[in-house]
Motif scaffolding. Structure first.
Motif: not given
Length: 270
Positions: A33-40, A44-48, A52-56
């Protein structure tokens, strides 16, 4: 596997990457999950904030880690109607830290709106009753739980098969110490067609069930319900996150819970 294929075909799809994060979270592989979160979040489209909060969210529910970025926002900002984070987790973030004033502030900012998603529908009075229980205010627990039951009864008139509302009824009855009524409402919720058909919804209903059982059952029964949940192949909670709920205060030092801690407590990865 299909989601990973989709990520190869469309590596800039924030929705695919977000779904990969959540899928690995649900199946307990938080390193992936953390690996894909870093990709996300590298996109630029993943800064919302939602992306950003999914892994949190996963870290909070698995390890009890407090999301400092959100806590610094304050309860009023978290409860804004157009905020993607409206739900029960902000309330829990404050409650689990015993920041009762902020928990109450979040509920005030909801302005009477119930909190609902595919897993839960709970009137704000029920959250206030939970807060009063954590603070040891028996009179307020009774008053607020009765008020919650009245709103729940109105909703059941309109949606008699809604599993979420039956489980909210179970929690309200448990807060009032009405063991038989609480157990009956739990079983009614789990017997509805939707949780019978969808495993992840049934899983999270069972999580709500053991939170309610923590109020009315002995430690051994509650521990058995928690372990049954922790053995499921899809779940949102880990032991270290769920045990922070004040509902577990009277169980935490029981041998059955010490055994669960030894078996299921885990440290977050480096």
């Amino acid at each position: 596997e299909l989601l990973q294929d989709a990520a190869l075909l469309d590596p800039r799809s924030v929705l695919v990457l977000f779904t990969l994060v959540e899928t690995h979270w649900l199946t307990g592989d938080l390193e992936q999950a953390r690996r894909w979160q870093r990709r996300l979040t590298a996109l630029p489209e993943g800064t919302d904030r939602l992306w950003r909060m999914s892994y949190t969210w996963a870290r909070f529910r698995y390890w009890g880690e407090q999301p400092q970025e959100l806590l610094s926002m304050g309860p009023e900002a978290l409860a804004e109607p157009d905020n993607n984070l409206v739900g029960n987790d902000p309330f829990r973030w404050f409650l689990f830290r015993r920041e009762f004033e902020k928990s109450g502030g979040y509920l005030d900012a909801l302005q009477g709106r119930p909190i609902s998603d595919q897993f839960e529908w709970q009137p704000v009075e029920l959250y206030r009753a939970r807060l009063a229980h954590a603070q040891g205010s028996a009179d307020q627990v009774r008053i607020l739980s009765e008020a919650a039951l009245a709103r729940i009864a109105d909703e059941l008139e309109v949606q008699p098969d809604d599993y979420r509302i039956h489980m909210a009824q179970a929690l309200a009855q448990a807060l009032l110490g009405r063991t038989n009524e609480a157990r009956q409402a739990m079983e009614t919720a789990l017997a509805q067609p939707v949780p019978q058909r969808y495993r992840i919804i049934q899983s999270e209903l069972r999580a709500q069930r053991f939170f309610a059982l923590a109020l009315i059952a002995d430690s051994k029964e509650v521990a058995e319900a928690v372990e049954t949940y922790l053995q499921r192949d899809m779940r949102y909670w880990g032991y270290d996150g769920l045990i922070l709920d004040p509902a577990f205060d009277r169980h935490r030092d029981h041998p059955a819970f010490k055994a669960l801690e030894a078996k299921y407590s885990r440290q977050e990865p480096d």
